[in-house]
Design an enzyme around this catalytic site. Structure first.
Site, mmCIF file in Angstrom:
data_model
loop_
_atom_site.group_PDB
_atom_site.id
_atom_site.type_symbol
_atom_site.label_atom_id
_atom_site.label_comp_id
_atom_site.label_asym_id
_atom_site.label_seq_id
_atom_site.Cartn_x
_atom_site.Cartn_y
_atom_site.Cartn_z
ATOM 1 N N GLY A 100 2.477 -7.309 41.752
ATOM 2 C CA GLY A 100 1.446 -8.059 41.437
ATOM 3 C C GLY A 100 1.890 -9.447 41.826
ATOM 4 O O GLY A 100 3.071 -9.768 41.299
ATOM 5 N N GLY A 132 2.655 -14.330 37.499
ATOM 6 C CA GLY A 132 1.555 -14.800 36.398
ATOM 7 C C GLY A 132 0.207 -13.586 36.212
ATOM 8 O O GLY A 132 -0.493 -14.104 35.476
ATOM 9 N N GLY A 165 0.774 -10.923 34.686
ATOM 10 C CA GLY A 165 1.017 -10.106 33.338
ATOM 11 C C GLY A 165 1.620 -8.936 33.596
ATOM 12 O O GLY A 165 1.540 -8.074 32.592
ATOM 13 N N GLU A 211 -9.991 -38.042 52.625
ATOM 14 C CA GLU A 211 -10.308 -36.970 51.723
ATOM 15 C C GLU A 211 -12.063 -36.828 52.040
ATOM 16 O O GLU A 211 -12.502 -35.718 52.085
ATOM 17 C CB GLU A 211 -10.275 -37.653 50.028
ATOM 18 N N ASP A 223 -1.748 -30.811 55.247
ATOM 19 C CA ASP A 223 -3.121 -30.124 55.625
ATOM 20 C C ASP A 223 -2.527 -29.510 56.961
ATOM 21 O O ASP A 223 -2.815 -28.466 57.391
ATOM 22 C CB ASP A 223 -3.866 -31.295 55.981
HETATM 23 P P1 ADP Z 1 4.131 -11.952 35.573
HETATM 24 O O1 ADP Z 1 5.357 -11.206 34.733
HETATM 25 O O2 ADP Z 1 3.239 -11.049 36.248
HETATM 26 O O3 ADP Z 1 4.615 -13.044 36.398
HETATM 27 P P2 ADP Z 1 3.666 -12.733 32.826
HETATM 28 O O4 ADP Z 1 3.220 -11.542 32.143
HETATM 29 O O5 ADP Z 1 4.959 -13.421 32.685
HETATM 30 O O6 ADP Z 1 3.265 -12.653 34.137
HETATM 31 O O7 ADP Z 1 2.617 -13.840 32.435
HETATM 32 C C1 ADP Z 1 2.764 -14.794 31.754
HETATM 33 C C2 ADP Z 1 1.783 -15.094 30.635
HETATM 34 O O8 ADP Z 1 0.574 -15.351 31.139
HETATM 35 C C3 ADP Z 1 1.723 -14.029 29.663
HETATM 36 O O9 ADP Z 1 2.580 -14.358 28.671
HETATM 37 C C4 ADP Z 1 0.101 -14.412 28.923
HETATM 38 O O10 ADP Z 1 0.259 -15.186 27.916
HETATM 39 C C5 ADP Z 1 -0.490 -14.746 30.347
HETATM 40 N N1 ADP Z 1 -1.010 -13.578 30.977
HETATM 41 C C6 ADP Z 1 -0.880 -13.174 32.179
HETATM 42 N N2 ADP Z 1 -1.468 -12.442 32.752
HETATM 43 C C7 ADP Z 1 -2.547 -12.203 31.555
HETATM 44 C C8 ADP Z 1 -3.642 -10.984 31.465
HETATM 45 N N3 ADP Z 1 -3.840 -10.134 32.145
HETATM 46 N N4 ADP Z 1 -4.024 -10.989 30.176
HETATM 47 C C9 ADP Z 1 -4.034 -11.905 29.270
HETATM 48 N N5 ADP Z 1 -2.764 -13.065 29.436
HETATM 49 C C10 ADP Z 1 -2.214 -12.954 30.518
HETATM 50 ZN ZN ZN Z 2 -5.723 -33.827 53.426
#
Ligand code: ADP
Ligand code: ZN
Ligand code: MG
Length: 621
Positions: free
Chosen positions: A214, A217, A219, A436, A511
């Site tokens: 995935g 960020g 999770g 803009e 852009d």
């Molecule tokens: P990845 O490993 O996919 O890059 P992380 O698990 O490191 O993402 O996510 C970073 C932070 O973002 C987590 O510690 C959490 O606080 C928040 N986060 C990301 N996804 C979720 C989720 N599905 N639910 C709750 N918090 C999340």
């Molecule tokens: Zn622009």
């Protein structure tokens, strides 16, 4: 957000000196100095007077002397009244004899003889060994420093994997939201770790490897932790990128070590983050130096193949680049389960917001539904970040509670960077305002475009201004029509510059890059052009290595097709702006005075500006 975190104190090869080290070096230095100035130095008897030997003899006869200390030819005298003096005798005659010859009873004083020769011998031994000792000490310290910087110089293969004991991983599934299917699939793994005998009795093949796929960020790391937390087993983790920093041959040893450690503490979870760093397809690419990665990867495969049915280990790996993974990794018996995480949809975002809003004081009136709707395309990490930024903003303004304005500002900041007021000349500001406004107006008149959320000529990050047109809803598909309209909107800034100033600026570079990317994807990736539904990019690149093997003829056709799309979309943008010139002027003027226009304000301006021109018809390319 997603960058590698190193503990930053020591650079890779840099030496770092602590106070303790400095003290040690200082001590060594003075010790050396002390030795070199030598024993002679401190026996020099500074401050005592020099007397001839005859005076000493007469003083002894007069019983004035308490004792004498003889070192070779040197005689140190201590008088009964506390005074001190130094005298010299012939090296080969003893004071004893001198006194006897002079008719003085040597027994009346105390004569200490210090063996100069033996002192000399010690100095000799020391001075010949000292350089060697110093060199050894020097290298010892240097290596100790280097070892700190890169621990594996000595401890080859000792795993950096961190073990968290059972009560450490407190993360559970309830901390992760918006990824229900993934949780569902992973709950099987949890169940296996908790009740392995149940699965073995059924002769079921137990899960060995799970690949979490995935965008960053979403999770992945969090979820892996949650599995360990739910199953209450140790969580042993290492990041794929860490392998890349190792010396040749160390990677494989690390892997061995990692698995050995895990086997000792089973049931356990081994988590390999950023596995794409090692799991890249082998033998692909023109760059050399992949050997190390291959060895590391092979070792992982060997270890996973070597699991016996009794092993209670599950390897979880995470990646955001599944397309470049080596097929050997996803063969049965290895990472045969793949769990896909996507950016959260509106319900997911609501749940994630709920998790991270807990413990922060928000005003009662916050419409979380609206926040969730406004944050299409935000990952879980973005949302967490956003709420944190909002809290910081509220604190900075001395508020008691976080309000909607803070959240709104934080949402923009997370995606675009903080506001940065730059010194801009009036002319520059005018150009930015028209640029803009150009984006916003072109978008407004595109039949399928999302509403403009905000226009601003306040710089953020590296941009001078921004026009926000976030997706109004979660979409699974993008249509060709919408993609083409987006290209027009992207080119609207440049079109406005050209229309108003008959000039082009470098401000549109970003852009143009984005518009080109979309045009390229339409032709090469989505197969939406006249060249047909063929992927000219990835498939061929994958088969033939990282260099695209599209024929020259085809490449020319691709270029022409992209060119046609861009030209048409630019023309469409120009046409709209010409038709709505008075609106463009009005919006730009308002922007110059107000700096930022919210969506409704923008629409009000558009609606209240009477245009002599007739409304633009729907254009399709
Ligand atoms: P990845 O490993 O996919 O890059 P992380 O698990 O490191 O993402 O996510 C970073 C932070 O973002 C987590 O510690 C959490 O606080 C928040 N986060 C990301 N996804 C979720 C989720 N599905 N639910 C709750 N918090 C999340
Ligand atoms: Zn622009
Ligand atoms: Mg991660």
């Amino acid at each position: 957000m997603n960058g590698r975190r190193r503990n930053g104190k020591r650079t890779k090869f840099g030496l770092r000196f602590t106070w303790k080290d400095l003290l040690l070096y200082g001590f060594l230095f003075f010790f050396l100095l002390f030795l070199m100035m030598g024993i002679g130095g401190f026996t020099a008897g500074t401050g005592s007077s020099n007397i001839p030997i005859s005076k000493l003899v007469s003083d002894i006869r007069d019983k004035k002397v308490e004792d004498v200390t003889i070192t070779d030819s040197r005689v140190e005298i201590t008088y009964k009244n506390g005074e001190k003096a130094v005298s010299h005798k012939e090296p080969n005659t003893s004071l004893y004899e001198i006194l006897k010859n002079a008719g003085v009873d040597p027994q009346t004083i105390k004569i200490n003889v210090r063996d100069e020769a033996s002192v000399n011998a010690w100095i000799n031994i020391l001075s010949s060994f000292l350089p060697v000792l110093l060199i050894i000490a020097f290298f010892y310290f240097i290596f100790r420093q280097a070892k700190g910087a890169q621990e594996n110089i000595f401890s080859f293969g000792a795993s950096k994997g961190k073990t968290f004991n059972k009560d450490f991983s407190k993360t559970t599934f309830s901390d992760v939201a918006g990824v229900d299917e993934a949780k569902q699939e992973l709950s099987e793994v949890v169940d296996f770790l908790k009740h392995p005998e149940k699965y073995r009795a059924m002769g079921a093949r137990t899960p060995k490897g799970v690949l979490l796929v995935g965008p960053s960020g979403t999770g992945k790391t969090l979820l892996a932790r949650a599995v360990a937390g739910e199953a209450q087993v140790p969580f042993i983790s290492i990041a794929g990128s860490e392998f890349m920093e190792m010396l040749v041959g160390v990677g494989a040893a690390r892997v061995r070590d990692l698995f050995t450690t895990a086997k000792k503490s089973q049931p356990a979870i081994i988590f390999i983050d950023e596995v794409d760093a090692i799991g890249r397809q082998r033998g692909v690419g023109i760059m050399g130096g992949h050997d190390e990665r291959e060895q590391t990867l092979n070792q992982i495969l060997v270890e996973m193949d070597g699991f016996t049915p009794n092993e209670q280990l599950v390897v979880i790996a995470a990646t955001n680049r599944p397309d470049i993974l080596d097929p050997a990794l996803i063969r049965p018996g290895r990472f045969d389960r793949r769990v896909f995480l996507t950016l959260p949809d509106i319900e997911g975002r609501k749940d994630i917001l709920k998790i991270h809003a807990a413990g922060k004081p928000f005003v009662k009136t916050i419409d979380w539904e609206r926040v969730a709707r406004r944050t299409v395309g935000y990952s879980g990490a973005d949302l967490e970040n956003m709420l944190n930024e909002a809290a910081i903003l509220a604190a900075r303004f001395g508020k008691k509670q976080i309000d909607m304005k803070d959240i709104e500002e934080a949402a923009t900041k997370v995606k675009l960077g903080p506001e940065k007021k730059r010194m801009q000349s009036d002319e520059d500001k005018r150009i930015t305002a028209y640029h803009e406004s150009g984006h916003a107006i072109v978008s407004y008149f595109m039949p399928h475009a999302d509403p403009v959320h905000r226009i601003s000529i306040v710089g953020r990050g590296i941009s001078l201004g921004h026009t926000l047109i976030p997706p109004a809803q979660d979409r699974v598909h993008e249509t060709k029509t919408r993609l083409l309209e987006q290209i027009s909107t992207m080119l609207g800034g440049r079109a406005a510059e050209e229309l108003i100033f008959s000039e082009m600026t470098t401000g549109a570079a970003d852009d143009i890059e984005k518009a080109t990317q979309v045009a390229r994807a339409i032709v090469v990736e989505y197969g939406m052009s006249d060249l047909g539904p063929i992927n000219y990019d990835k498939e061929r690149a994958r088969i033939f290595g990282e260099v695209s093997q599209v024929s020259e003829d085809m490449q020319a056709k691709i270029d022409r097709e992209m060119r046609r799309i861009i030209d048409q979309r630019y023309e469409a943008a120009q046409k709209i702006l010409k038709q709505h010139r008075s609106k463009l002027d009005k919006v730009a003027a308002e922007l110059l005075t107000r700096e930022t226009l919210e969506g409704e304000q923008f629409v009000n301006i558009i609606k209240s500006t009477k245009t002599p021109e007739k409304k633009a018809g729907n254009k399709k390319s």
